[in-house]
Design an enzyme around this catalytic site. Structure first.
Site, PDB file in Angstrom:
ATOM      1  CB  SER A  85      -0.943   0.001   1.203  1.00  0.00           C
ATOM      2  OG  SER A  85      -0.221  -0.235   2.392  1.00  0.00           O
ATOM      3  CB  THR A 201      -1.775   6.252   3.705  1.00  0.00           C
ATOM      4  OG1 THR A 201      -2.481   6.085   2.489  1.00  0.00           O
ATOM      5  CG2 THR A 201      -0.893   7.470   3.637  1.00  0.00           C
ATOM      6  CB  THR A 219      -0.511   6.282   0.054  1.00  0.00           C
ATOM      7  OG1 THR A 219      -1.383   5.158   0.017  1.00  0.00           O
ATOM      8  CG2 THR A 219      -1.082   7.365  -0.850  1.00  0.00           C
ATOM      9  NE  ARG A 229      -8.542   7.619  -4.956  1.00  0.00           N
ATOM     10  CZ  ARG A 229      -7.959   7.492  -3.769  1.00  0.00           C
ATOM     11  NH1 ARG A 229      -6.668   7.278  -3.673  1.00  0.00           N
ATOM     12  NH2 ARG A 229      -8.666   7.587  -2.658  1.00  0.00           N
ATOM     13  CB  VAL A 230      -5.051  12.384  -7.020  1.00  0.00           C
ATOM     14  CG1 VAL A 230      -4.282  13.021  -5.866  1.00  0.00           C
ATOM     15  CG2 VAL A 230      -4.166  12.309  -8.269  1.00  0.00           C
ATOM     16  N   GLY A 231      -5.684  10.541  -4.269  1.00  0.00           N
ATOM     17  CA  GLY A 231      -6.323  10.533  -2.954  1.00  0.00           C
ATOM     18  C   GLY A 231      -5.967  11.762  -2.137  1.00  0.00           C
ATOM     19  CG  ASP A 232      -6.263  11.208   2.038  1.00  0.00           C
ATOM     20  OD1 ASP A 232      -6.044  10.217   1.293  1.00  0.00           O
ATOM     21  OD2 ASP A 232      -6.183  11.145   3.272  1.00  0.00           O
ATOM     22  CB  THR A 252      -4.580   6.317   7.186  1.00  0.00           C
ATOM     23  OG1 THR A 252      -4.558   5.101   6.437  1.00  0.00           O
ATOM     24  CG2 THR A 252      -5.184   6.036   8.554  1.00  0.00           C
ATOM     25  N   GLY A 253      -7.012   6.115   5.191  1.00  0.00           N
ATOM     26  CA  GLY A 253      -8.364   5.647   4.902  1.00  0.00           C
ATOM     27  C   GLY A 253      -8.839   6.139   3.547  1.00  0.00           C
ATOM     28  N   GLY A 255      -9.556   8.343   0.923  1.00  0.00           N
ATOM     29  CA  GLY A 255      -9.109   9.712   0.730  1.00  0.00           C
ATOM     30  C   GLY A 255     -10.197  10.662   0.276  1.00  0.00           C
TER      31      GLY A 255
HETATM   32  C1  SD4 Z   1      -5.928   7.272  -0.345  1.00  0.00           C
HETATM   33  N1  SD4 Z   1      -5.786   7.736   2.000  1.00  0.00           N
HETATM   34  O1  SD4 Z   1      -5.290   7.225  -1.383  1.00  0.00           O
HETATM   35  C2  SD4 Z   1      -5.219   6.956   0.944  1.00  0.00           C
HETATM   36  C3  SD4 Z   1      -5.275   5.488   1.165  1.00  0.00           C
HETATM   37  C4  SD4 Z   1      -5.207   5.051   2.578  1.00  0.00           C
HETATM   38  O2  SD4 Z   1      -5.672   3.518   4.188  1.00  0.00           O
HETATM   39  O3  SD4 Z   1      -4.790   5.701   3.453  1.00  0.00           O
HETATM   40  N2  SD4 Z   1      -5.645   3.916   2.930  1.00  0.00           N
HETATM   41  O4  SD4 Z   1      -7.118   7.535  -0.312  1.00  0.00           O
END
Ligand code: SD4
Length: 346
Positions: A85, A201, A219, A229-232, A252-253, A255
């Site tokens: 990850s 992450t 991450t 796709r771009v996360g947080d 984390t989680g 995004g």
């Molecule tokens: C995302 N926040 O790309 C990241 C992924 C992540 O636990 O943290 N997962 O959305």
């Protein structure tokens, strides 16, 4: 119905959380910034944060800068082939491309980030170069890769045979549904290499012996995500935010939920208004839950924060989030986070 019960229980839990927070190791008296060496501390998300913290501690314990500590710390999971990850060996997007997001920030508002970066094993170091060697904050995709190569980073194939096999397995159903937690002990649940993993992450926050704060977040994002796709994590204010006058936060989680709420910025602003790191993380989580009451039952978001005194706190939607903590007293601490829901749906 049982979900509703869980939610009600969760609200009650929320109310009693502050009473419980005294049991967390970092919720004690503020760490004095004048007691130089003993004030250094590093925290990071999930159990893989333990090893990452130790690399950061190698810098902090010698009186090094928090910014160097967080960069070197998060390079550990970036390089770990068992970690699917973050960094090399990260699970790819739905088209089979490993695409990485990372950001770094110091106490003075200097920051850099890369998003959808392919072929470079240490995106955190590219993010730092963006911060230090360009007039910009965020470089994405091809442009980020071009910059990295210009800066001397090696172009590599980051898709390991193990990750490729997991992707091919996923293609059989091609169903996109982020799992709630992706901890190491989930390995094997699906029979895939890496088990049910499809996100997690590393976010890291450090304070050095001179009281300087810094943060880093890196991450491979959500596995099997859409291309582009771009996360947080690379969005300053979402996956990471640091303000030397107040403190720092990381997330984390899922995004998308963090971006919608400018999550890490919110946590820092709540600390600025006088909340403890724990209270600020809890309030930021509850904002997501209140807005997304149904959806939040099956998704995970966790926040981790440290204020400028080195006090820390965390909170998550779902049970199972943990953070690693390392300071002069103990180098391998791992603390379970409190959460809205007490049982994990995984
Ligand atoms: C995302 N926040 O790309 C990241 C992924 C992540 O636990 O943290 N997962 O959305």
């Amino acid at each position: 119905m049982s979900d509703r019960r869980d939610f009600l229980k969760a609200s009650l839990l929320g109310a009693s959380a502050f009473a419980l927070s005294g049991t967390l190791p970092a919720q004690g008296a503020p760490v004095s910034r004048t007691k130089a060496a003993s004030a250094a501390r590093v925290i990071s998300t999930w159990d893989f944060g333990v090893a990452a913290n130790q690399a950061a501690w190698a810098v902090l314990s010698k009186g090094g800068h928090a910014l160097d500590a967080v960069e070197q710390g998060v390079q550990v999971p970036e390089a770990d082939l068992k970690n699917h990850s973050v960094g090399r060996a990260g699970y790819p997007d739905r088209d089979g491309h490993v695409s990485l997001d990372a950001s770094i920030m110091d106490a003075d508002g200097n920051c850099g980030a890369v998003a959808a970066l392919e072929h470079i094993a240490h995106p955190i170091s590219v993010a730092r170069r963006v911060m230090e060697r360009t007039p910009h904050v965020l470089l994405v995709g091809e442009g980020a890769l071009q910059f990295a190569i210009e800066q001397g980073f090696k172009k590599e194939n980051l898709l390991t045979p193990e990750s490729e096999q997991a992707w091919k397995e996923w293609l059989k159903t091609a169903h996109y549904e982020p799992s709630i937690n992706s901890e190491v002990h989930d390995y094997g649940k699906t029979g895939l290499p890496g088990g049910a993993h499809n996100h997690d992450t590393i976010g890291m926050l450090a304070i050095d012996d001179q009281g300087r704060l810094a943060g880093a977040c890196t991450t491979s994002g959500m596995a099997w995500k859409m291309r582009g796709r771009v996360g947080d994590s690379p969005i300053i204010g979402a996956g990471l935010y640091v303000d030397g006058e107040v403190g720092g936060a990381t997330s984390t989680g899922v995004g998308e939920e963090v971006i919608r709420n400018a999550g890490s910025f919110l946590v820092v602003e709540l600390m600025r208004q006088g909340r403890s790191p724990q209270e600020a993380c809890q309030e930021a989580v509850m904002r997501i839950v209140k807005r997304r009451r149904e959806a939040s039952k099956t998704l995970q978001v966790g926040f981790l924060a440290m204020n400028r005194h080195g006090e820390v706190g965390a909170y998550a939607i779902q049970h199972g989030f943990s953070y690693a903590i390392c300071d002069a007293k103990k180098q391998d601490g791992l603390v379970p986070s409190q959460s809205v829901y007490t049982t994990s749906f995984t």
